[in-house]
Scaffold this active site. Sequence first.
Site, mmCIF file in Angstrom:
data_model
loop_
_atom_site.group_PDB
_atom_site.id
_atom_site.type_symbol
_atom_site.label_atom_id
_atom_site.label_comp_id
_atom_site.label_asym_id
_atom_site.label_seq_id
_atom_site.Cartn_x
_atom_site.Cartn_y
_atom_site.Cartn_z
ATOM 1 N N CYS A 2 0.841 -1.184 0.000
ATOM 2 C CA CYS A 2 0.000 0.000 0.000
ATOM 3 C C CYS A 2 0.887 1.249 0.000
ATOM 4 C CB CYS A 2 -0.961 0.096 1.173
ATOM 5 S SG CYS A 2 -2.144 -1.248 1.233
ATOM 6 N N ARG A 27 4.204 -0.316 -4.656
ATOM 7 C CA ARG A 27 3.899 -0.811 -3.311
ATOM 8 C C ARG A 27 2.613 -1.619 -3.258
ATOM 9 N NH1 ARG A 27 6.842 1.865 0.622
ATOM 10 N NH2 ARG A 27 5.310 1.188 2.137
ATOM 11 N N TRP A 75 -2.534 -2.906 -1.763
ATOM 12 C CA TRP A 75 -2.229 -4.333 -1.839
ATOM 13 C C TRP A 75 -3.203 -4.982 -0.862
ATOM 14 C CZ3 TRP A 75 -0.544 -8.389 1.326
ATOM 15 C CH2 TRP A 75 -0.061 -9.519 0.651
ATOM 16 N N ASN A 101 -2.336 1.996 5.521
ATOM 17 C CA ASN A 101 -1.397 0.939 5.152
ATOM 18 C C ASN A 101 -1.139 0.132 6.411
ATOM 19 O OD1 ASN A 101 0.695 -0.643 4.151
ATOM 20 N ND2 ASN A 101 2.238 0.921 4.507
ATOM 21 N N GLY A 102 -1.258 -1.199 6.317
ATOM 22 C CA GLY A 102 -1.026 -2.053 7.484
ATOM 23 C C GLY A 102 -2.231 -2.931 7.746
ATOM 24 N N GLU A 494 18.048 -17.859 -6.107
ATOM 25 C CA GLU A 494 17.642 -16.520 -6.537
ATOM 26 C C GLU A 494 17.147 -16.548 -7.994
ATOM 27 O OE1 GLU A 494 16.883 -13.889 -5.166
ATOM 28 O OE2 GLU A 494 17.093 -12.291 -6.634
ATOM 29 N N LYS A 498 13.378 -15.372 -9.088
ATOM 30 C CA LYS A 498 13.127 -14.336 -10.103
ATOM 31 C C LYS A 498 12.138 -14.866 -11.144
ATOM 32 C CE LYS A 498 14.306 -11.178 -8.699
ATOM 33 N NZ LYS A 498 14.892 -11.208 -7.426
ATOM 34 N N GLU A 501 8.507 -15.270 -9.693
ATOM 35 C CA GLU A 501 7.754 -14.046 -9.412
ATOM 36 C C GLU A 501 7.448 -13.251 -10.669
ATOM 37 O OE1 GLU A 501 11.466 -11.400 -7.565
ATOM 38 O OE2 GLU A 501 9.469 -11.116 -6.769
ATOM 39 N N HIS A 517 19.069 -37.032 -4.602
ATOM 40 C CA HIS A 517 18.295 -37.518 -3.458
ATOM 41 C C HIS A 517 16.794 -37.343 -3.674
ATOM 42 C CE1 HIS A 517 21.962 -38.209 -1.235
ATOM 43 N NE2 HIS A 517 22.374 -36.997 -1.569
ATOM 44 N N LYS A 620 6.127 -4.420 -3.427
ATOM 45 C CA LYS A 620 7.558 -4.225 -3.196
ATOM 46 C C LYS A 620 7.938 -4.355 -1.722
ATOM 47 C CE LYS A 620 11.721 -3.042 -4.574
ATOM 48 N NZ LYS A 620 12.498 -4.077 -5.258
HETATM 49 O O1 M6R Z 1 12.630 -5.120 1.410
HETATM 50 P P1 M6R Z 1 13.155 -6.483 1.748
HETATM 51 O O2 M6R Z 1 14.516 -6.736 1.235
HETATM 52 O O3 M6R Z 1 13.046 -6.776 3.216
HETATM 53 O O4 M6R Z 1 12.164 -7.478 1.011
HETATM 54 C C1 M6R Z 1 12.281 -8.862 1.162
HETATM 55 C C2 M6R Z 1 11.495 -9.591 0.104
HETATM 56 O O5 M6R Z 1 10.140 -9.283 0.197
HETATM 57 C C3 M6R Z 1 11.995 -9.259 -1.313
HETATM 58 O O6 M6R Z 1 13.349 -9.548 -1.456
HETATM 59 C C4 M6R Z 1 11.215 -10.078 -2.371
HETATM 60 O O7 M6R Z 1 11.497 -11.428 -2.224
HETATM 61 C C5 M6R Z 1 11.527 -9.577 -3.780
HETATM 62 N N1 M6R Z 1 10.306 -9.333 -4.495
HETATM 63 C C6 M6R Z 1 12.266 -10.561 -4.598
HETATM 64 O O8 M6R Z 1 12.542 -10.099 -5.869
#
Ligand code: M6R
Length: 625
Positions: A2, A27, A75, A101-102, A494, A498, A501, A517, A620
């Site tokens: 948000c 956000r 969000w 927000n929250g 990682e 990527k 997502e 395994h 984000k």
């Molecule tokens: O702001 P932060 O680094 O604490 O966020 C952590 C995760 O939410 C963030 O890295 C998320 O996994 C990304 N979207 C990955 O690309």
Amino acid sequence: MCGIVGYVGPQNALDVVLEGLRRLEYRGYDSAGVAVLAEGGMATAKKAGKLANLEKALVEEPLPAATIGIGHTRWATHGGPTDRNAHPHLSADGKVALVHNGIIENFAALRAECETAGVEFTSETDTEVAAHLLASAYAETPEGPGRLAEAMRAVSNRLEGAFTLVASHADEPDTLVASRRNSPLVVGLGETVDGTAEYFLGSDVAAFIAHTREARELGQDQVVEIDRTRGLTVTDFAGTVVEPTAYTVDWDAAAAEKGGHAWFMLKEIAEQPQAVADTLLGRLGDDGGLVLDEVRLSDQDLRDIDKVFVVSCGTSYHAGLIAKYAIEHWTRIPVEVEVASEFRYRDPVLDRSTLVVVISQSGETMDTLMALRHAKDQKARVLAICNVNGSTIPRESDAVLYTHAGPEIAVASTKSFLAQIVACYLVGLFLAQVRGVKYDDEVAAIVEDLRRLPEAVSEVLLQMEPVRELGRSLAGADTILFLGRHVAYPVALEGALKLKELAYIHAEGFAAGELKHGPIALIDQGTPVVVVVPSPRARESVHGKVVSNIQEVRARGARTIVIAEEGDEDVVPYADHIIRVPRTPTLMAPIVTTVPLQVLACEIADTRGYDVDQPRNLAKSVTVE
Ligand code: M6R
């Protein structure tokens, strides 16, 4: 999670608020809404979906001109992403407009109380209750200056959970109030033109960076009143006036623009050499010692540390996994890496000699913040690695090392990841130095290795066209697997994250040795398998073992995509595709091998027609647990 914008000043509030929302849309993008306080009273517009839907609706039905306004990009948590659940929410009499927000954790009890008093709710959100409570608290507060802020304090004291609230009241045409607990809010101070001051509120400074870089940081449990004549007043929830911390934002509006790239993610991938260089800048003091931004820990505290936990989420967790290899190797202190959402629930053993390193790009991630607070309750020392200046996580930590990656707008983390790895390495070296397990010249030699990385990343970026082509050819895949060993294992994780997502493709990262395994059963004819090959100079023939793993998956029909350093000829016979990266020291390799994986995911998502910067269901900064 948000985005919130507020404005009081001489400009057209709607224009300023919409511009702020555009910059905060990363956000959350389930719905967007605005409210302006015009001469005829409160006027609102809200629409499910992206901000563009709201903007279109506003063209068809414009709002009246006004110089005070609020806006929200959502969000969804409580209630689906519908017009009705979009913010701002209004009180029953239509006089209060409020954005949030929250999560208000005690909203059910408060809602029942309002309903008993005859209030009819129009949404399924937890937020609406705050609008109704603010209207009744305002009615009960004596007239006079500061009335709306007083009502906001009364409401804030009744709410449990996490909230940033921004509200205006039709009977207070010159005032905007806001409140924060566990959710972010910053104030921007614009110029005073012809005696008229200008104020901005935003979930982060991106909301107002086009207008001002002068900001005020708000603390936990504080209420802000912005009044055209009285100016800015900040109090705690008890009403005691407090002085907010002033700071100047060290980047400008251009940093939050796409700069000619099709996606913010592409721009941020391209900015990685700079992000790495800036994170290293100024870290080596004149005496050869490393310089952290803020250290509220003595050298003795650091010498007493006998265990390190690295706690973070998502991509930041992967940075922590990589850091473990370096910190243990350099300091010989045991390091455990945990996802923040699990950390406090398993009751980890922590005490004064434990260092907890929390990593967060945003500095707002609720899971990480809660883990930090748990660690502090147990008397552990907390060091934050963070990209957003003045955010909650660094503020509550004992020591801070900022990454200087610049604003990251795309939801998928890229440049912040590389900067986090560099920052973690600096922490490892700092510990090694303070504890005397590395000589200054040894530390300086490793810092030199780090300093060569921006150039290496630039080299990788110059060779990305074949990777993009490969990405286009993989766009139809149902599953893509990623393998790695040693520091290449977190890189594989990682790469898979990527892809998941951005491209919504089933992707998994495995430690290459674990494959036999169980997961090897996933491999079918043509299954793409990306193998991140560690340096041939990595210890105990880990390289040779990965080369064998490539052969094993290929023998079972996999299409092998191999990321290997220049000159590594061992992989050639078993690779259907080779992506070359420059030769780097073993521990530095993740900085270069991650880059093609980012480009690959971006290209696959783009080819599949998805919004690379704003993938579905994500936001984000994740400010809920
Ligand atoms: O702001 P932060 O680094 O604490 O966020 C952590 C995760 O939410 C963030 O890295 C998320 O996994 C990304 N979207 C990955 O690309």
